[in-house]
Design a protein around this motif. Structure first.
Motif, PDB file in Angstrom:
ATOM      1  N   HIS A 155      -9.623  41.805   9.704  1.00 14.03           N
ATOM      2  CA  HIS A 155     -10.085  40.462  10.053  1.00 14.03           C
ATOM      3  C   HIS A 155     -11.106  39.958   9.033  1.00 14.03           C
ATOM      4  CE1 HIS A 155     -11.630  37.106  12.426  1.00 14.03           C
ATOM      5  NE2 HIS A 155     -12.841  37.571  12.179  1.00 14.03           N
ATOM      6  N   LEU A 156     -12.075  40.797   8.672  1.00 15.93           N
ATOM      7  CA  LEU A 156     -13.104  40.380   7.725  1.00 15.93           C
ATOM      8  C   LEU A 156     -12.515  40.102   6.344  1.00 15.93           C
ATOM      9  CD1 LEU A 156     -16.072  42.758   8.657  1.00 15.93           C
ATOM     10  CD2 LEU A 156     -15.707  40.385   9.332  1.00 15.93           C
ATOM     11  N   GLU A 157     -11.563  40.930   5.942  1.00 18.49           N
ATOM     12  CA  GLU A 157     -10.937  40.717   4.640  1.00 18.49           C
ATOM     13  C   GLU A 157     -10.156  39.398   4.619  1.00 18.49           C
ATOM     14  OE1 GLU A 157     -10.888  42.715   1.545  1.00 18.49           O
ATOM     15  OE2 GLU A 157     -12.768  43.015   2.638  1.00 18.49           O
ATOM     16  N   THR A 158      -9.478  39.109   5.713  1.00 20.50           N
ATOM     17  CA  THR A 158      -8.702  37.870   5.787  1.00 20.50           C
ATOM     18  C   THR A 158      -9.610  36.646   5.776  1.00 20.50           C
ATOM     19  OG1 THR A 158      -6.945  38.981   7.025  1.00 20.50           O
ATOM     20  CG2 THR A 158      -7.021  36.585   7.153  1.00 20.50           C
ATOM     21  N   THR A 159     -10.672  36.678   6.589  1.00 18.40           N
ATOM     22  CA  THR A 159     -11.580  35.533   6.637  1.00 18.40           C
ATOM     23  C   THR A 159     -12.325  35.353   5.311  1.00 18.40           C
ATOM     24  OG1 THR A 159     -13.260  36.961   7.666  1.00 18.40           O
ATOM     25  CG2 THR A 159     -11.910  35.603   9.137  1.00 18.40           C
ATOM     26  N   LYS A 160     -12.638  36.457   4.652  1.00 16.99           N
ATOM     27  CA  LYS A 160     -13.314  36.358   3.352  1.00 16.99           C
ATOM     28  C   LYS A 160     -12.390  35.732   2.308  1.00 16.99           C
ATOM     29  CE  LYS A 160     -15.864  39.103  -0.049  1.00 16.99           C
ATOM     30  NZ  LYS A 160     -16.355  40.466  -0.416  1.00 16.99           N
ATOM     31  N   ARG A 161     -11.123  36.104   2.361  1.00 15.74           N
ATOM     32  CA  ARG A 161     -10.155  35.537   1.411  1.00 15.74           C
ATOM     33  C   ARG A 161      -9.990  34.038   1.646  1.00 15.74           C
ATOM     34  NH1 ARG A 161      -6.274  38.409   2.687  1.00 15.74           N
ATOM     35  NH2 ARG A 161      -4.986  36.960   3.883  1.00 15.74           N
ATOM     36  N   HIS A 162      -9.869  33.644   2.928  1.00 13.81           N
ATOM     37  CA  HIS A 162      -9.733  32.221   3.235  1.00 13.81           C
ATOM     38  C   HIS A 162     -10.993  31.451   2.826  1.00 13.81           C
ATOM     39  CE1 HIS A 162      -6.502  33.064   6.550  1.00 13.81           C
ATOM     40  NE2 HIS A 162      -6.045  33.202   5.319  1.00 13.81           N
ATOM     41  N   TYR A 163     -12.133  32.050   3.056  1.00 14.17           N
ATOM     42  CA  TYR A 163     -13.395  31.415   2.657  1.00 14.17           C
ATOM     43  C   TYR A 163     -13.412  31.176   1.148  1.00 14.17           C
ATOM     44  CZ  TYR A 163     -18.358  31.138   1.431  1.00 14.17           C
ATOM     45  OH  TYR A 163     -19.576  30.764   0.893  1.00 14.17           O
ATOM     46  N   GLN A 164     -13.012  32.183   0.382  1.00 12.60           N
ATOM     47  CA  GLN A 164     -13.035  32.058  -1.073  1.00 12.60           C
ATOM     48  C   GLN A 164     -12.038  31.010  -1.553  1.00 12.60           C
ATOM     49  OE1 GLN A 164     -15.372  33.802  -2.919  1.00 12.60           O
ATOM     50  NE2 GLN A 164     -14.749  32.202  -4.363  1.00 12.60           N
ATOM     51  N   GLU A 166     -11.124  28.340   0.076  1.00 10.33           N
ATOM     52  CA  GLU A 166     -11.681  27.027   0.359  1.00 10.33           C
ATOM     53  C   GLU A 166     -12.804  26.690  -0.623  1.00 10.33           C
ATOM     54  OE1 GLU A 166     -10.584  24.744   2.522  1.00 10.33           O
ATOM     55  OE2 GLU A 166      -8.919  26.155   2.824  1.00 10.33           O
ATOM     56  N   GLN A 167     -13.613  27.691  -0.984  1.00 10.42           N
ATOM     57  CA  GLN A 167     -14.690  27.452  -1.939  1.00 10.42           C
ATOM     58  C   GLN A 167     -14.140  27.081  -3.308  1.00 10.42           C
ATOM     59  OE1 GLN A 167     -18.288  27.611  -1.564  1.00 10.42           O
ATOM     60  NE2 GLN A 167     -17.539  27.291   0.515  1.00 10.42           N
ATOM     61  N   ASP A 168     -13.026  27.690  -3.695  1.00  6.84           N
ATOM     62  CA  ASP A 168     -12.436  27.410  -5.004  1.00  6.84           C
ATOM     63  C   ASP A 168     -11.932  25.974  -5.111  1.00  6.84           C
ATOM     64  OD1 ASP A 168     -12.987  29.982  -5.758  1.00  6.84           O
ATOM     65  OD2 ASP A 168     -10.973  30.758  -5.335  1.00  6.84           O
ATOM     66  N   LYS A 169     -11.652  25.343  -3.980  1.00  5.68           N
ATOM     67  CA  LYS A 169     -11.166  23.961  -3.995  1.00  5.68           C
ATOM     68  C   LYS A 169     -12.293  22.947  -4.181  1.00  5.68           C
ATOM     69  CE  LYS A 169      -7.415  25.082  -0.754  1.00  5.68           C
ATOM     70  NZ  LYS A 169      -6.862  24.818   0.608  1.00  5.68           N
ATOM     71  N   LEU A 170     -13.528  23.386  -3.943  1.00  7.57           N
ATOM     72  CA  LEU A 170     -14.653  22.464  -3.971  1.00  7.57           C
ATOM     73  C   LEU A 170     -15.235  22.336  -5.375  1.00  7.57           C
ATOM     74  CD1 LEU A 170     -16.560  23.698  -0.770  1.00  7.57           C
ATOM     75  CD2 LEU A 170     -15.050  21.706  -0.956  1.00  7.57           C
ATOM     76  N   PRO A 171     -15.830  21.175  -5.681  1.00  8.17           N
ATOM     77  CA  PRO A 171     -16.561  21.064  -6.959  1.00  8.17           C
ATOM     78  C   PRO A 171     -17.792  21.959  -6.928  1.00  8.17           C
ATOM     79  CG  PRO A 171     -16.903  19.123  -5.563  1.00  8.17           C
ATOM     80  CD  PRO A 171     -15.835  19.928  -4.904  1.00  8.17           C
ATOM     81  N   THR A 172     -18.299  22.267  -8.080  1.00 13.68           N
ATOM     82  CA  THR A 172     -19.395  23.229  -8.191  1.00 13.68           C
ATOM     83  C   THR A 172     -20.595  22.845  -7.334  1.00 13.68           C
ATOM     84  OG1 THR A 172     -18.696  23.741 -10.452  1.00 13.68           O
ATOM     85  CG2 THR A 172     -20.916  24.417  -9.804  1.00 13.68           C
ATOM     86  N   TRP A 173     -20.932  21.572  -7.299  1.00 13.08           N
ATOM     87  CA  TRP A 173     -22.137  21.144  -6.577  1.00 13.08           C
ATOM     88  C   TRP A 173     -21.986  21.251  -5.058  1.00 13.08           C
ATOM     89  CZ3 TRP A 173     -21.891  16.918  -3.283  1.00 13.08           C
ATOM     90  CH2 TRP A 173     -20.752  16.110  -3.379  1.00 13.08           C
ATOM     91  N   GLN A 174     -20.752  21.398  -4.567  1.00 12.73           N
ATOM     92  CA  GLN A 174     -20.527  21.511  -3.131  1.00 12.73           C
ATOM     93  C   GLN A 174     -20.352  22.956  -2.657  1.00 12.73           C
ATOM     94  OE1 GLN A 174     -17.213  18.960  -2.070  1.00 12.73           O
ATOM     95  NE2 GLN A 174     -18.604  17.386  -1.312  1.00 12.73           N
ATOM     96  N   LYS A 175     -20.248  23.869  -3.577  1.00 10.89           N
ATOM     97  CA  LYS A 175     -20.003  25.250  -3.194  1.00 10.89           C
ATOM     98  C   LYS A 175     -21.238  25.879  -2.559  1.00 10.89           C
ATOM     99  CE  LYS A 175     -16.404  26.175  -6.622  1.00 10.89           C
ATOM    100  NZ  LYS A 175     -15.980  27.011  -7.764  1.00 10.89           N
ATOM    101  N   ALA A 176     -20.990  26.748  -1.577  1.00  7.21           N
ATOM    102  CA  ALA A 176     -22.097  27.437  -0.900  1.00  7.21           C
ATOM    103  C   ALA A 176     -22.780  28.388  -1.870  1.00  7.21           C
ATOM    104  CB  ALA A 176     -21.579  28.196   0.310  1.00  7.21           C
ATOM    105  N   THR A 177     -24.098  28.489  -1.749  1.00  4.04           N
ATOM    106  CA  THR A 177     -24.868  29.341  -2.656  1.00  4.04           C
ATOM    107  C   THR A 177     -25.120  30.729  -2.088  1.00  4.04           C
ATOM    108  OG1 THR A 177     -26.920  28.437  -1.723  1.00  4.04           O
ATOM    109  CG2 THR A 177     -26.016  27.342  -3.672  1.00  4.04           C
TER     110      THR A 177
END
Length: 295
Positions: A155-164, A166-177
């Motif tokens: 579960h954690l691996e799947t959610t981490k992959r989905h999180y990444q 979604e982050q890759d789709k965002l511009p740099t200034w919107q990505k979580a730090t």
């Protein structure tokens, strides 16, 4: 000794014995309103082996201890319904036995003994929905929820992959730090897990022995019925596709201003006519979402 004095004496003794493990709330008259204590099984100093817990809430009627207190168990963790029901029966018997005497400490000890005897989760893994069998490796989160270690890792691996992703789709200034934070699949509280340790866990026995999924004749019949419902809803103007779901605002294309002073203006439809228009999907830029209609 008055009833109030007897109750106050009992509460003072409880606070002296349990200290921070009990809290007493008083009303505006200074009478005890609510007594709470979160109870864990007895495991000496091995806190990490406390797999179950429950919060005892006691409300005292004015006649207590000459009448039974009102007792509730809140947030039972790791306990199934049958275990909780058995606890309530034991609590009822203890209250009857101690009628006329202080009983709160006895209830706390009763629950603690029961939790010690049942110090293994009797619930299901919230990921795979199978029970915990002997030999299964399981993990207890800080919020007292339980998962097969194998299931939690996946579960954690799947959610981490989905999180990444979604982050890759965002511009740099919107990505979580702060990066990815694992959360409990049940209550969404942040959790900390040793992922490398979870990774080494074997699949639960029930999952390994589960039969492979097969499409049965009954399921095919159900699929056909769902297709028919889908076509029927679509023919009635139901919004099915995702893009349409994102644009649900209804825009009225005709309107009248009663204060315009135009005596020739169309007064607009009556409430009944407007309702009929809505049902037919007229006067709007696109069909109204009608939902399923079984008539």
């Amino acid at each position: 000794m008055s009833i109030k004095e007897r109750v106050q004496e009992e509460l003072e003794a409880l606070e002296a014995i349990l200290m921070d493990d009990i809290s007493v709330t008083y009303d505006e008259k200074g009478c005890p309103k609510l007594i709470k204590s979160t109870i864990f099984p007895s495991t000496a100093n091995e806190v990490n082996k406390q797999y179950v817990c429950a919060t005892l809430e006691v409300r005292l009627p004015e006649e207590y201890p000459d009448c039974e207190p009102i007792v509730q168990l809140r947030n039972p963790r790791g306990l199934d319904d049958s275990t909780v029901n058995d606890l309530y029966k034991s609590i009822k018997e203890k209250c009857t036995e101690y009628l006329g005497q202080p009983v709160i400490y006895e209830l706390i000890e009763l629950i603690r003994e029961s939790l010690t005897e049942s110090n293994l989760p009797t619930c299901q893994c919230a990921v795979c929905l199978y029970d915990f069998s002997d030999g299964d490796s399981f993990t207890k989160t800080q919020c007292f929820h339980y998962f097969h270690s194998f299931c939690l890792y996946n579960h954690l691996e799947t959610t981490k992959r989905h999180y990444q992703e979604e982050q890759d789709k965002l511009p740099t200034w919107q990505k979580a730090t702060k990066g990815f934070q694992a959360i409990c699949p049940v209550c969404r509280e942040p959790i900390n897990c040793d992922v490398e340790e979870l990774k080494t866990a074997l699949p639960p026995k029930d999952l390994e022995n589960a039969q492979n999924f097969e499409v049965t004749s009954d399921l095919r019949v159900l699929q056909d019925r769902m297709k028919q419902l889908f076509s029927y809803q679509k023919s009635k103007g139901g919004i099915i596709d995702i893009e349409a779901e994102e644009n649900k605002l209804l825009l009225i294309t005709e309107s009248t201003d009663e204060g315009s002073g135009d005596t020739n203006a169309d007064p607009g439809p009556s409430d009944g006519a407007l309702e009929a228009d809505i049902q037919r999907g007229q006067r709007y830029d696109y069909p109204v979402h009608s939902g399923l209609n079984y008539r």
